[in-house]
Enzyme design. Structure first.
Site, short mmCIF file in Angstrom:
data_model
loop_
_atom_site.label_atom_id
_atom_site.label_comp_id
_atom_site.label_asym_id
_atom_site.label_seq_id
_atom_site.Cartn_x
_atom_site.Cartn_y
_atom_site.Cartn_z
CE LYS A 121 -0.10 -0.41 4.95
NZ LYS A 121 0.98 -1.38 4.88
CE1 TYR B 238 -0.33 0.72 8.45
CE2 TYR B 238 0.90 2.59 7.56
CZ TYR B 238 0.81 1.23 7.83
OH TYR B 238 1.83 0.39 7.50
#
Length: 366
Positions: free
Chosen positions: A129, A214
């Site tokens: 990611k 996140y």
């Protein structure tokens, strides 16, 4: 009650975390082989050691621009020299039957290229990611994997981390009541101006394209909803040599269909790792929330009244090993990973809207 998509994801993840994993590896079946693309800090020091904790996965190939480092790493992990590739010879991986999955652990701007090349070589893909640096790249990655009949999973390790899984379960069970508000903040002090994460051509952006993922993910998986609008603002000292190309602090508010709101931040000039969900009957709090280890979880009415111990993930199992094995299990079972390319695409659509909102100074409808 009809289960939503995120409830199903949570259920699947919870089953994964159980000590006994069912149908992934029949007796006599070999562990599925991973090629690790990129021997930077994360690949070398975090992911590669985790294969020792895997039940269904092993490392079988390495891809690096540093031949000496690759040879030393191969010797350490028992990878044959014939299974070491450079970026120029990467496409030859198609001829290696020991490689089932290519794990792309490269700067963000390289994710799309190597995912697409891996799919064309007939390999399944795990990609770190953020999935890519644009929605268009994400869509191209998904299309390439579908055209090749290969699976694509994004490295959202927190979906396999016991405290985050327990926090999600508590939120879904109504432990805090109806969700009203989420705070999600992630950052660290990035001190070296030479790091690739501070170069827009490599990272695609600043803290949002790193720690912001996140914050965004936690807002989505804690509420169990998809946002319908975003309002963002940025604060960056452009005289600081670290931030001549990318943003430092970016803050955004997400509005959800239920009326819940999430306030999120990412930053490269302060240390923070915190997720808090507040409902009409209490709260669920993670701090640290998404570290590699040492995360903690609390519940309470208006404070940290009770610390929660997350259920064990099984002997030797970690969030990283859980992630690696989950893709191996998905391949054996013929099922989609719980964090597929489509999940990465959803995040990137919101990331683009956050940047647009901060740039234009207005709320963006999603």
């Amino acid at each position: 009650m009809e289960l939503g998509r995120r409830d199903l994801l949570l259920t699947a993840a919870a089953l994964l975390a159980a000590p006994t994993i069912g149908n992934a590896q029949a007796a006599g079946d070999r562990k599925l082989g991973y090629a690790i693309v990129g021997l930077g800090y994360y690949g070398l020091n975090v992911i590669l050691p985790q294969f020792a904790n895997c039940e269904h996965s092993r490392v079988t190939a390495l891809v690096s621009g540093d031949r000496a480092k690759a040879l030393a790493t191969a010797a350490r992990y028992g990878v044959p020299e014939r299974s070491i590739y450079s970026y120029e010879t990467f496409d030859q991986i198609r001829d290696n039957p020991d490689v089932d999955v290519v794990y792309v652990i490269l700067p963000n701007s390289m994710h799309a290229e190597y995912t697409i090349r891996a799919a064309k070589a007939g390999k399944h893909v795990m990609c770190e990611k953020p999935m890519a640096v644009s929605v268009a790249e994400c869509e191209a990655m998904i299309a390439a994997c579908k055209a090749a009949g290969r699976k694509l999973m994004i490295g959202y390790r927190c979906h396999f981390e016991p405290f985050n899984l327990e926090a999600m379960r508590l939120a879904r069970s109504g432990a805090a009541g109806k969700v009203r508000y989420v705070v999600s903040e992630h950052g660290f002090v990035q001190r070296d101006p030479s790091k690739w994460r501070l170069k827009k051509a490599l990272a695609g952006g600043g803290s949002l394209m790193d720690m912001g993922v996140y914050s965004l993910q936690a807002a989505r998986y804690m509420t169990g909803e998809e946002p319908v609008a975003v309002t963002a603002r940025e604060s960056t000292d452009r005289s600081d040599p670290r931030f001549t190309e990318v943003e430092d602090i970016i803050a955004w508010t997400l509005n959800f269909p239920s009326g819940a709101i999430a306030t999120c931040q990412s930053m490269y000039s302060a240390n923070q790792n915190h997720v808090l969900l507040m409902g009409d009957r209490g709260r669920i709090e993670l701090e640290p929330a998404t570290r590699y280890d040492g995360n903690r979880l609390w519940t309470g009415r208006d404070g940290r009244e009770q610390e929660v111990t997350a259920p064990p993930a099984g002997p030797g199992k970690t969030q990283f090993a859980g992630q690696l094995d989950h893709l191996a299990e998905s391949l054996r079972a013929g099922t989609e990973p719980i964090v597929s390319g489509e999940e990465g695409l959803r995040d990137m659509r919101i990331v683009e809207a956050i940047y647009r909102s901060a740039r234009e100074g207005r709320t963006i409808t999603l």
